[in-house]
Design a protein around this motif. Structure first.
Motif, PDB file in Angstrom:
ATOM      1  N   GLY A  69      31.556  34.021  33.778  1.00 12.48           N
ATOM      2  CA  GLY A  69      31.787  33.167  34.927  1.00 12.48           C
ATOM      3  C   GLY A  69      32.659  31.970  34.606  1.00 12.48           C
ATOM      4  N   SER A  70      33.454  31.593  35.584  1.00 15.16           N
ATOM      5  CA  SER A  70      34.292  30.399  35.529  1.00 15.16           C
ATOM      6  C   SER A  70      33.631  29.287  36.336  1.00 15.16           C
ATOM      7  CB  SER A  70      35.667  30.668  36.148  1.00 15.16           C
ATOM      8  OG  SER A  70      36.366  31.675  35.494  1.00 15.16           O
ATOM      9  N   ALA A  71      34.202  28.102  36.245  1.00 13.79           N
ATOM     10  CA  ALA A  71      33.672  26.936  36.949  1.00 13.79           C
ATOM     11  C   ALA A  71      34.076  26.956  38.418  1.00 13.79           C
ATOM     12  CB  ALA A  71      34.156  25.658  36.278  1.00 13.79           C
ATOM     13  N   ALA A  72      33.279  27.668  39.197  1.00 13.71           N
ATOM     14  CA  ALA A  72      33.388  27.706  40.650  1.00 13.71           C
ATOM     15  C   ALA A  72      31.952  27.663  41.173  1.00 13.71           C
ATOM     16  CB  ALA A  72      34.107  28.975  41.115  1.00 13.71           C
ATOM     17  N   PRO A  73      31.717  27.121  42.359  1.00 12.02           N
ATOM     18  CA  PRO A  73      30.343  26.934  42.832  1.00 12.02           C
ATOM     19  C   PRO A  73      29.401  28.138  42.715  1.00 12.02           C
ATOM     20  CG  PRO A  73      31.833  25.722  44.235  1.00 12.02           C
ATOM     21  CD  PRO A  73      32.701  26.527  43.283  1.00 12.02           C
ATOM     22  N   PRO A  74      29.843  29.383  42.910  1.00 14.33           N
ATOM     23  CA  PRO A  74      28.879  30.482  42.772  1.00 14.33           C
ATOM     24  C   PRO A  74      28.271  30.630  41.373  1.00 14.33           C
ATOM     25  CG  PRO A  74      30.766  31.198  44.049  1.00 14.33           C
ATOM     26  CD  PRO A  74      31.114  29.850  43.490  1.00 14.33           C
ATOM     27  N   PRO A 107      34.506  27.155  29.183  1.00 14.09           N
ATOM     28  CA  PRO A 107      33.950  25.868  28.724  1.00 14.09           C
ATOM     29  C   PRO A 107      33.522  24.946  29.859  1.00 14.09           C
ATOM     30  CG  PRO A 107      35.848  26.459  27.395  1.00 14.09           C
ATOM     31  CD  PRO A 107      35.778  27.463  28.527  1.00 14.09           C
ATOM     32  N   THR A 108      34.269  24.892  30.938  1.00 13.75           N
ATOM     33  CA  THR A 108      33.886  24.022  32.048  1.00 13.75           C
ATOM     34  C   THR A 108      32.639  24.551  32.751  1.00 13.75           C
ATOM     35  OG1 THR A 108      36.173  23.316  32.314  1.00 13.75           O
ATOM     36  CG2 THR A 108      34.682  22.881  34.156  1.00 13.75           C
ATOM     37  N   ALA A 109      32.548  25.855  32.938  1.00 11.98           N
ATOM     38  CA  ALA A 109      31.341  26.427  33.546  1.00 11.98           C
ATOM     39  C   ALA A 109      30.124  26.143  32.666  1.00 11.98           C
ATOM     40  CB  ALA A 109      31.509  27.926  33.778  1.00 11.98           C
ATOM     41  N   ALA A 110      30.277  26.230  31.353  1.00 13.86           N
ATOM     42  CA  ALA A 110      29.172  25.911  30.446  1.00 13.86           C
ATOM     43  C   ALA A 110      28.778  24.442  30.577  1.00 13.86           C
ATOM     44  CB  ALA A 110      29.564  26.235  29.012  1.00 13.86           C
ATOM     45  N   GLN A 111      29.753  23.578  30.757  1.00 19.23           N
ATOM     46  CA  GLN A 111      29.468  22.163  30.955  1.00 19.23           C
ATOM     47  C   GLN A 111      28.696  21.958  32.261  1.00 19.23           C
ATOM     48  OE1 GLN A 111      32.992  19.745  31.316  1.00 19.23           O
ATOM     49  NE2 GLN A 111      31.900  17.865  30.825  1.00 19.23           N
ATOM     50  N   TRP A 112      29.118  22.642  33.322  1.00 21.45           N
ATOM     51  CA  TRP A 112      28.417  22.538  34.609  1.00 21.45           C
ATOM     52  C   TRP A 112      26.956  22.974  34.486  1.00 21.45           C
ATOM     53  CZ3 TRP A 112      31.641  24.659  39.299  1.00 21.45           C
ATOM     54  CH2 TRP A 112      32.808  23.898  39.464  1.00 21.45           C
ATOM     55  N   LEU A 158      48.296  36.725  32.078  1.00 23.39           N
ATOM     56  CA  LEU A 158      49.382  36.344  31.173  1.00 23.39           C
ATOM     57  C   LEU A 158      49.030  36.536  29.704  1.00 23.39           C
ATOM     58  CD1 LEU A 158      50.577  33.073  32.944  1.00 23.39           C
ATOM     59  CD2 LEU A 158      51.838  35.242  32.777  1.00 23.39           C
ATOM     60  N   GLY A 159      47.764  36.850  29.415  1.00 23.63           N
ATOM     61  CA  GLY A 159      47.344  37.023  28.033  1.00 23.63           C
ATOM     62  C   GLY A 159      47.125  35.717  27.299  1.00 23.63           C
ATOM     63  N   LEU A 160      46.822  34.658  28.010  1.00 23.63           N
ATOM     64  CA  LEU A 160      46.569  33.346  27.413  1.00 23.63           C
ATOM     65  C   LEU A 160      45.070  33.221  27.161  1.00 23.63           C
ATOM     66  CD1 LEU A 160      48.879  31.240  29.760  1.00 23.63           C
ATOM     67  CD2 LEU A 160      49.435  32.271  27.538  1.00 23.63           C
ATOM     68  N   THR A 161      44.680  33.372  25.916  1.00 20.47           N
ATOM     69  CA  THR A 161      43.272  33.585  25.592  1.00 20.47           C
ATOM     70  C   THR A 161      42.601  32.402  24.893  1.00 20.47           C
ATOM     71  OG1 THR A 161      43.875  34.685  23.531  1.00 20.47           O
ATOM     72  CG2 THR A 161      43.629  36.083  25.497  1.00 20.47           C
ATOM     73  N   SER A 162      42.899  31.201  25.306  1.00 16.97           N
ATOM     74  CA  SER A 162      42.245  30.050  24.674  1.00 16.97           C
ATOM     75  C   SER A 162      40.760  29.977  25.017  1.00 16.97           C
ATOM     76  CB  SER A 162      42.955  28.749  25.045  1.00 16.97           C
ATOM     77  OG  SER A 162      42.950  28.570  26.437  1.00 16.97           O
ATOM     78  N   ALA A 163      40.360  30.499  26.160  1.00 13.36           N
ATOM     79  CA  ALA A 163      38.942  30.523  26.542  1.00 13.36           C
ATOM     80  C   ALA A 163      38.316  31.834  26.066  1.00 13.36           C
ATOM     81  CB  ALA A 163      38.779  30.386  28.051  1.00 13.36           C
ATOM     82  N   PHE A 164      37.132  31.744  25.483  1.00 18.68           N
ATOM     83  CA  PHE A 164      36.428  32.909  24.933  1.00 18.68           C
ATOM     84  C   PHE A 164      36.341  34.058  25.935  1.00 18.68           C
ATOM     85  CE2 PHE A 164      32.160  34.899  24.969  1.00 18.68           C
ATOM     86  CZ  PHE A 164      32.317  35.763  23.901  1.00 18.68           C
ATOM     87  N   VAL A 165      35.857  33.783  27.154  1.00 19.05           N
ATOM     88  CA  VAL A 165      35.668  34.887  28.105  1.00 19.05           C
ATOM     89  C   VAL A 165      36.997  35.527  28.483  1.00 19.05           C
ATOM     90  CG1 VAL A 165      33.429  34.122  28.982  1.00 19.05           C
ATOM     91  CG2 VAL A 165      35.513  33.353  30.125  1.00 19.05           C
ATOM     92  N   VAL A 166      38.050  34.743  28.597  1.00 19.07           N
ATOM     93  CA  VAL A 166      39.366  35.303  28.908  1.00 19.07           C
ATOM     94  C   VAL A 166      39.851  36.161  27.739  1.00 19.07           C
ATOM     95  CG1 VAL A 166      41.771  34.773  29.483  1.00 19.07           C
ATOM     96  CG2 VAL A 166      39.916  33.438  30.521  1.00 19.07           C
ATOM     97  N   GLY A 167      39.592  35.727  26.527  1.00 15.68           N
ATOM     98  CA  GLY A 167      39.956  36.529  25.362  1.00 15.68           C
ATOM     99  C   GLY A 167      39.239  37.863  25.325  1.00 15.68           C
TER     100      GLY A 167
END
Length: 181
Positions: free
Chosen positions: A10-15, A39-44, A94-103
């Protein structure tokens, strides 16, 4: 019966605040659930992370492990990335994998892991051409993207309802994708 493993990302969106309920529903359907967050969702969800780890029986992950560390999750049978934000979808395409889940989802394409994504973007983000390009790119690589009719449909900025997020559609799509694998 052997349970199958669902990586729920999950990403940082209300759901994302409904993730405990979604985990319980998936578990009731026989899934072993591993939760990964941007990381932002984990912070939330910071105050809930220990409880979510207890609920799943696995550590909640939002960062890459060190090369010397053992993998603490079982192998995924399917990945469900929901809610997936504008940033996460575009980074993934785009293959930009700085975030764990995106990687993990980017690598999952090459590993052949069945994957479903359901965006959570408002209409202002949805009007940006990058979103349609990213959705098309991911679909062309075999990802089921639940966007548009029958999936997530954007609301005007500030008017969305997390309770209206179609989690049932996402869970059913993940089940169907795993069944076909």
């Amino acid at each position: 019966m052997t349970s199958r493993t669902l990586y729920l990302f999950g990403s940082a969106a209300p759901p994302v605040f409904q993730v405990a309920e979604v985990i319980e529903r998936a578990q009731a359907d026989g899934w072993d659930v591993c939760l990964g967050l941007t990381p932002t969702a984990a912070q939330w969800l910071d105050e809930s992370l220990d409880g979510l780890a207890d609920l799943t029986g696995h550590p909640v992950r939002s960062e890459y492990k060190l090369p010397s560390e053992a993998d603490v999750w079982p192998k995924a049978d399917v990945i469900l990335f929901a809610p997936a934000t504008f940033n996460s979808l575009n980074s993934w395409a785009l293959g930009l994998t700085s975030a764990f889940v995106v990687g993990v989802v980017a690598e999952g394409i090459g590993k052949g892991i069945p994957t479903v994504a359901m965006p959570c973007v408002n209409a202002a983000y949805a009007s940006h051409r990058a979103l349609d390009r990213s959705v098309t790119e991911l679909r062309e690589q075999g990802i089921t993207v639940l966007y548009g009719e029958g999936g997530f449909e954007p609301n005007p900025p500030g008017s969305g309802s997390p309770k209206g997020y179609p989690w049932d559609v996402a869970l059913e799509a993940a089940k169907q994708k795993a069944d076909k694998a």
